[in-house]
Write an enzyme that holds these catalytic residues in place. Structure first.
Site, PDB file in Angstrom:
ATOM      1  N   CYS A   2       0.911  -1.405   0.051  1.00 19.37           N
ATOM      2  CA  CYS A   2       0.018   0.032   0.287  1.00 19.37           C
ATOM      3  C   CYS A   2       0.998   1.360   0.000  1.00 19.37           C
ATOM      4  O   CYS A   2       1.791   1.287   0.474  1.00 19.37           O
ATOM      5  CB  CYS A   2      -0.902  -0.139   1.466  1.00 19.37           C
ATOM      6  N   ARG A  27       2.298   0.536  -5.891  1.00 19.98           N
ATOM      7  CA  ARG A  27       2.532   0.034  -5.047  1.00 19.98           C
ATOM      8  C   ARG A  27       1.277  -0.414  -4.574  1.00 19.98           C
ATOM      9  O   ARG A  27       1.244  -1.433  -3.359  1.00 19.98           O
ATOM     10  CB  ARG A  27       2.774   0.973  -3.208  1.00 19.98           C
ATOM     11  N   TRP A  74      -3.227  -2.306  -1.470  1.00 15.08           N
ATOM     12  CA  TRP A  74      -3.025  -3.909  -2.067  1.00 15.08           C
ATOM     13  C   TRP A  74      -3.646  -4.557  -1.038  1.00 15.08           C
ATOM     14  O   TRP A  74      -3.255  -5.112  -0.161  1.00 15.08           O
ATOM     15  CB  TRP A  74      -1.931  -3.936  -2.161  1.00 15.08           C
ATOM     16  N   ASN A 100      -0.117   0.350   6.239  1.00 12.64           N
ATOM     17  CA  ASN A 100       0.248  -0.547   5.222  1.00 12.64           C
ATOM     18  C   ASN A 100       1.104  -1.709   5.545  1.00 12.64           C
ATOM     19  O   ASN A 100       2.186  -1.634   6.796  1.00 12.64           O
ATOM     20  CB  ASN A 100       1.763   0.453   4.291  1.00 12.64           C
ATOM     21  N   GLY A 101       0.856  -2.897   5.612  1.00  9.03           N
ATOM     22  CA  GLY A 101       1.053  -3.885   6.405  1.00  9.03           C
ATOM     23  C   GLY A 101       0.140  -4.909   6.608  1.00  9.03           C
ATOM     24  O   GLY A 101      -0.751  -4.553   6.238  1.00  9.03           O
ATOM     25  N   GLU A 483      13.070 -15.504 -15.803  1.00  9.22           N
ATOM     26  CA  GLU A 483      12.623 -14.497 -15.865  1.00  9.22           C
ATOM     27  C   GLU A 483      12.185 -14.015 -17.294  1.00  9.22           C
ATOM     28  O   GLU A 483      10.492 -13.527 -16.521  1.00  9.22           O
ATOM     29  CB  GLU A 483      14.105 -13.063 -15.841  1.00  9.22           C
ATOM     30  N   LYS A 487       8.654 -12.258 -16.602  1.00  8.02           N
ATOM     31  CA  LYS A 487       8.079 -11.015 -16.688  1.00  8.02           C
ATOM     32  C   LYS A 487       6.038 -11.296 -17.370  1.00  8.02           C
ATOM     33  O   LYS A 487       5.648 -10.193 -17.961  1.00  8.02           O
ATOM     34  CB  LYS A 487       9.433 -10.770 -17.966  1.00  8.02           C
ATOM     35  N   GLU A 490       3.485 -11.739 -15.331  1.00  5.84           N
ATOM     36  CA  GLU A 490       3.275 -11.347 -14.777  1.00  5.84           C
ATOM     37  C   GLU A 490       2.202  -9.812 -15.407  1.00  5.84           C
ATOM     38  O   GLU A 490       1.234  -9.120 -14.644  1.00  5.84           O
ATOM     39  CB  GLU A 490       3.642 -10.467 -13.962  1.00  5.84           C
ATOM     40  N   HIS A 506      11.898 -34.011 -19.495  1.00  2.00           N
ATOM     41  CA  HIS A 506      11.096 -35.430 -18.250  1.00  2.00           C
ATOM     42  C   HIS A 506      10.094 -34.366 -17.850  1.00  2.00           C
ATOM     43  O   HIS A 506      10.071 -34.871 -16.710  1.00  2.00           O
ATOM     44  CB  HIS A 506      12.660 -34.754 -17.071  1.00  2.00           C
ATOM     45  N   LYS A 605       4.318  -3.294  -7.129  1.00  2.00           N
ATOM     46  CA  LYS A 605       5.669  -3.034  -6.972  1.00  2.00           C
ATOM     47  C   LYS A 605       6.548  -3.511  -5.930  1.00  2.00           C
ATOM     48  O   LYS A 605       7.414  -4.339  -6.001  1.00  2.00           O
ATOM     49  CB  LYS A 605       6.052  -1.801  -6.827  1.00  2.00           C
TER      50      LYS A 605
HETATM   51  C1  AGP Z   1       9.569  -8.250 -11.059  1.00  2.00           C
HETATM   52  O1  AGP Z   1       8.550  -8.190 -12.140  1.00  2.00           O
HETATM   53  C2  AGP Z   1       8.250  -8.416  -9.885  1.00  2.00           C
HETATM   54  N1  AGP Z   1       7.338  -8.079  -9.528  1.00  2.00           N
HETATM   55  C3  AGP Z   1       9.025  -9.645  -8.732  1.00  2.00           C
HETATM   56  O2  AGP Z   1       9.450 -10.337  -8.739  1.00  2.00           O
HETATM   57  C4  AGP Z   1       9.738  -8.457  -7.330  1.00  2.00           C
HETATM   58  O3  AGP Z   1      10.958  -8.489  -8.272  1.00  2.00           O
HETATM   59  C5  AGP Z   1      10.509  -8.992  -6.144  1.00  2.00           C
HETATM   60  O4  AGP Z   1       8.947  -8.781  -5.048  1.00  2.00           O
HETATM   61  C6  AGP Z   1      10.787  -8.668  -5.425  1.00  2.00           C
HETATM   62  O5  AGP Z   1      11.925  -7.499  -5.449  1.00  2.00           O
HETATM   63  P1  AGP Z   1      12.521  -6.585  -4.772  1.00  2.00           P
HETATM   64  O6  AGP Z   1      13.995  -6.690  -5.781  1.00  2.00           O
HETATM   65  O7  AGP Z   1      12.419  -5.081  -4.113  1.00  2.00           O
HETATM   66  O8  AGP Z   1      12.866  -6.991  -3.417  1.00  2.00           O
END
Ligand code: AGP
Length: 610
Positions: A2, A27, A74, A100-101, A483, A487, A490, A506, A605
């Site tokens: 948040c 966020r 969030w 936030n938390g 990765e 990408k 997500e 496998h 984020k």
């Molecule tokens: C990446 O595209 C993601 N949104 C997510 O996996 C991110 O890398 C992960 O939450 C770690 O975040 P940080 O690097 O800020 O610790």
């Protein structure tokens, strides 16, 4: 997670809050709200959806005084509806709070408060705090003491900001586990969960630490511990500019950030290469060189994309520095009762520097006596402050939820650490020079790949209706496959899996038919021939092959349906190069599918909850 913004000063508060919330929307973006103090009562406006919806919903006659709090959510507890949006208030509408938390013991507290007559209006964990402060105020008659006492009752993580008609010239803020930064202006103070919301107004900030409570007035702020012991705070200067957190003409932050990579990679290298010595100088590690030289083992811990960068790091450091490396998901590491000796060094990688799992892993490692170093983007973030040393990646603010430029900058910094470690352990000046020269050429090579954006966009259009994707790579490019798949899933919501290419037979090979796009990273490295065999296995089953291959590879044209060309590099830098077309491919597929690229559903984020 948040986003929190608060303002107390001499200007109209609401425009500052709305603008700040928009900057923090990355966020969390499922609902938003704000609170001001009216005529002896708290006034709240909340909406499900984006901050723009909240802005539209603001009543024309809303009190527009010079104190307000805002929040973009969030969801953790309770659906993203208006009733669950923050701010939350007490029974008498005298206290409002944003959070936030996660309050882990909220249910027990709520039950107790209900037994003494409190009426709850949401499903959130946060609301208990507002009622708890109300309850404490009945006994203390002092708002700040009531906040302190309430916080002593809760388990979990919080960054909170509280306003109340009981003290209409205060914003009370407190932190445990979730970031909060105070902005200092002239006759005004700000609070936010991220400095991005403040930079337009002030560059002078103070980072709140866990267990601290601060009271902001127009002219002053005081910080104490939760036990009311005064704390002396240091004022820091924000170094990034407002332009860095704007889109600069790009349709999305993600595309802007992908295109920034020639510069951000250069920034990660700037001033750190000593060519004549074939070596590297990293200021944040200069005091701990002996620890690094004597290390028997590295443990790298991170989450998501940062974990993928760590996995590349394992390959690099083991190959060149011959230090054994273990890579652990931070969320697993913290609960795995890890075996750590005094000769181990733990590296935490995090773009935000606030990821709850990674921060907890840092604390766990320190508790067990390890030296812990950070590879972090956000200057002054919790992980940067709590580690024993480390290296900033200097990628600038990354706003798109999908991490792009931070990944390549992390890889760049890990490359520098690799050379430094290898030189400490006997690598020759000539070999160091050779590696560093190749590294120096990477930004130019990245530019060349970005020039192929139109071609990649064309491939993206053809596959934008796919339901599944497979990504394959070997050696250094196995993490790139992971990765690339992350990408895509997500931001486009297409199911995608990354695999070491040889593992395909496998199991995942069962998925391959004429409808399955398979992205294969097939650059000229040690495993090229083997990857070519894997490509043929896919082709034999009529899978559609999108290959990432080197400029001079003509062999690949015989097997792949589409080939995206990348320049040759040393094997260890191949992940930096190969990940760029995969970022673009994911981006354009998501755009063709009409997805919200910068704010994909269900994500945020910075994941500041467990
Ligand atoms: C990446 O595209 C993601 N949104 C997510 O996996 C991110 O890398 C992960 O939450 C770690 O975040 P940080 O690097 O800020 O610790």
């Amino acid at each position: 997670m948040c986003g929190i913004v608060g303002y107390i000063g001499k200007q109209k508060a609401l425009p500052i809050i709305i603008e700040g919330l928009k900057r923090l929307e990355y966020r969390g973006y499922d609902s938003a709200g704000l609170a001001t103090i009216g005529d002896n009562e708290i006034l709240i406006t909340r909406m499900s959806g984006k901050v723009a919806e909240l802005e539209k919903a603001l009543p024309a006659d809303i009190d527009n005084g010079s104190l307000a709090l805002g929040h973009t959510r969030w969801a953790t507890h309770g659906e993203p509806t208006e009733r669950n949006a923050h701010p939350h208030k007490d029974c008498e509408h005298k206290i409002a709070l944003v959070h936030n938390g996660i309050i882990e013991n909220f249910q027990a507290i709520r039950t107790k408060l209900e037994q003494v007559g409190h009426k709850f209006t949401s499903d959130t964990d946060t609301e208990v705090l507002a009622h708890l402060i109300e309850e404490m105020f009945k006994y203390t008659g002092d708002l700040v003491d009531s906040v302190r006492l309430a916080l002593k009752e809760v388990d979990g993580a919080y960054g909170i900001a509280v306003i109340s008609v009981h003290e209409p010239d205060y914003i009370i803020v407190a932190r445990k586990g979730s970031p909060l930064v105070i902005g200092i202006g002239d006759g005004e103070h700000f609070v936010a969960s991220d400095a991005a919301a403040l930079v337009r107004h002030t560059r002078n900030v103070v980072y709140l630490e866990d267990g601290e409570v601060a009271v902001l007035t127009r002219d002053n702020f005081t910080t104490t511990t939760i036990d009311n012991v005064e704390v002396e705070k240091t004022v820091h200067e924000i170094t990034f500019d407002i332009e860095q957190i704007e889109k600069a003409g790009y349709p999305h932050f993600m595309l802007k950030e992908i295109h920034e990579q020639p510069d951000t990679i250069s920034d990660a290298l700037r001033g750190r290469i000593l060519f004549e010595e074939g070596d590297v100088k990293l200021g944040g590690l200069s005091d701990v060189i002996d620890d690094l030289r004597n290390a028997k083992r590295f443990i790298i811990t991170a989450c998501g994309t940062s974990w993928h960068a760590g996995l590349v790091g394992e390959y690099m450091i083991e190959q060149y520095a011959r230090v054994p490396v273990e890579i652990e998901y931070a969320s697993e590491f913290r609960y795995s009762n890890p075996i750590i000796t005094e000769n181990d060094i733990v590296w935490a990688i995090s773009q935000s520097g606030e990821t709850a799992d990674t921060l907890a892993a840092v604390r766990e490692a320190k508790l067990r006596g390890a030296k812990v170093f950070g590879i972090v983007n956000v200057v002054g973030s919790s992980i940067a402050r709590e580690t024993d040393g480390g290296v900033y990646i200097h990628a600038g603010p990354e706003i798109g939820v999908a991490s792009t430029k931070a990944f390549t900058s992390q890889l760049t910094v890990i490359s520098l650490i690799t050379v430094m470690m290898a030189r400490l352990r006997g690598m020759s000046i000539t070999d160091g020079y050779k590696i560093l020269s190749d590294l120096k050429s990477i930004p130019e090579k990245v530019k060349g790949i970005l020039d192929q954006s139109e071609y990649i966009k064309d491939i993206a259009e053809r596959f934008s209706f796919a339901r599944n994707f497979l990504y394959l790579g070997r050696g250094y490019n196995f993490p790139v496959a992971l990765e690339g798949a992350l990408k895509l899933k997500e931001i486009s919501y297409i199911h995608a899996e990354g695999y070491p290419a040889a593992e395909m037979k496998h199991g995942p090979i069962a998925l391959i038919d004429e409808n399955m796009p398979v992205v294969v990273i097939a650059t000229h490295d040690a495993s090229y021939d083997k990857v070519m065999s894997n490509i043929q296995e896919v082709k034999a089953r009529r899978g559609k092959i999108i290959a990432i291959a080197n400029d001079n590879d003509s062999e690949i044209d015989r097997y792949a349906n589409y080939v995206i060309r990348v320049p040759e590099t040393l094997d260890l830098f191949s992940p930096i190069i190969s990940s760029i077309p995969l970022q673009l491919l994911a981006y354009y597929i998501a755009v063709y599918r009409g997805c919200n690229v910068d704010q994909p559903r269900n994500l945020a984020k910075s994941v500041t909850v467990e």
